[in-house]
Design a protein around this motif. Structure first.
Motif, PDB file in Angstrom:
ATOM      1  N   ARG A 274       0.833  -1.200   0.000  1.00  0.00           N
ATOM      2  CA  ARG A 274       0.000   0.000   0.000  1.00  0.00           C
ATOM      3  C   ARG A 274       0.871   1.254   0.000  1.00  0.00           C
ATOM      4  O   ARG A 274       2.044   1.217   0.347  1.00  0.00           O
ATOM      5  N   PHE A 275       0.227   2.380  -0.362  1.00  0.00           N
ATOM      6  CA  PHE A 275       0.889   3.677  -0.427  1.00  0.00           C
ATOM      7  C   PHE A 275      -0.100   4.754  -0.005  1.00  0.00           C
ATOM      8  O   PHE A 275      -1.288   4.661  -0.326  1.00  0.00           O
ATOM      9  N   SER A 276       0.378   5.754   0.703  1.00  0.00           N
ATOM     10  CA  SER A 276      -0.471   6.883   1.069  1.00  0.00           C
ATOM     11  C   SER A 276       0.369   8.140   1.171  1.00  0.00           C
ATOM     12  O   SER A 276       1.554   8.087   1.535  1.00  0.00           O
ATOM     13  N   TRP A 277      -0.252   9.280   0.853  1.00  0.00           N
ATOM     14  CA  TRP A 277       0.405  10.585   0.933  1.00  0.00           C
ATOM     15  C   TRP A 277      -0.548  11.550   1.614  1.00  0.00           C
ATOM     16  O   TRP A 277      -1.746  11.590   1.283  1.00  0.00           O
ATOM     17  N   ASN A 278      -0.046  12.325   2.574  1.00  0.00           N
ATOM     18  CA  ASN A 278      -0.844  13.238   3.384  1.00  0.00           C
ATOM     19  C   ASN A 278      -0.185  14.617   3.425  1.00  0.00           C
ATOM     20  O   ASN A 278       1.020  14.735   3.197  1.00  0.00           O
ATOM     21  N   ALA A 279      -0.966  15.643   3.781  1.00  0.00           N
ATOM     22  CA  ALA A 279      -0.419  16.990   3.938  1.00  0.00           C
ATOM     23  C   ALA A 279      -1.231  17.735   4.987  1.00  0.00           C
ATOM     24  O   ALA A 279      -2.418  17.459   5.187  1.00  0.00           O
ATOM     25  N   ALA A 280      -0.565  18.681   5.646  1.00  0.00           N
ATOM     26  CA  ALA A 280      -1.240  19.498   6.653  1.00  0.00           C
ATOM     27  C   ALA A 280      -0.627  20.892   6.669  1.00  0.00           C
ATOM     28  O   ALA A 280       0.583  21.062   6.463  1.00  0.00           O
ATOM     29  N   LEU A 281      -1.480  21.880   6.891  1.00  0.00           N
ATOM     30  CA  LEU A 281      -1.055  23.268   7.047  1.00  0.00           C
ATOM     31  C   LEU A 281      -1.479  23.702   8.443  1.00  0.00           C
ATOM     32  O   LEU A 281      -2.655  23.594   8.802  1.00  0.00           O
TER      33      LEU A 281
END
Length: 173
Positions: free
Chosen positions: A116-123
């Motif tokens: 599996r693969f996942s990409w996240n972001a937060a500001l």
């Protein structure tokens, strides 16, 4: 760069069988021993005040031995995984962070885990001398976080897919 060797006894494994009513039963049990021999590379990079990078990758040989419902198993495979965390300090009170991971295909007691693969972001914006913050987060930006397994024995072939709702956006204060 590190190398490692790990042995786990009484490994908890997920197993599937068919009960007397023909229903598939999914349980966990201690029935195996596994061996992991590998290397891991970790990078912590902070060349500039406004940028931080933490990343790691592992490559290892995985061997699984034991019994599933009285049947001997002995499997092995090579696996690799990686993760990263990148933080941009846009101002002293504003931070943009992105992270992701990849977990490669591997074996299970009765079959395969397809990876599996996942990409996240937060500001994140801090307020009042960091006494409060507002964070906008997006998880699984590309909608790739799926878990897929298959298992096979003399009586059953089973393919299982967990498809998570994504992307998920949250705002927290």
């Amino acid at each position: 760069l590190e190398s490692y060797y790990r042995v786990t006894s009484d490994k908890i494994s997920r197993v599937r069988d068919i009960d007397s009513l023909g229903m598939i039963r999914l349980t966990s049990t201690n029935l195996n021993k596994d061996y992991t021999l590998g290397v891991e590379l970790t990078v912590n990079y902070e060349q500039f005040k406004w940028l931080r990078l933490n990343a790691s990758t592992s490559y290892y040989n995985y061997r699984l031995e034991g019994q599933v419902f009285g049947e001997d198993i002995a499997k092995k495979t090579d696996v690799w995984d990686a993760n990263f965390n990148l933080t941009f300090m846009l101002t002293p009170d504003t931070r943009l962070q992105t992270n992701g991971f990849y977990s490669g295909p591997t074996i299970t007691a009765q079959g395969n885990d397809y990876g599996r693969f996942s990409w996240n972001a937060a500001l994140r914006q801090d307020f009042w001398n960091k006494q409060a913050s507002l964070t906008l987060q997006v998880r699984d930006i590309l909608g790739t976080m799926k878990r897929e397994f298959s298992s096979k024995d003399a009586y059953l072939y089973n393919k299982f897919l967990m498809d998570f709702e994504s992307p998920v956006v949250s705002l927290a204060f």
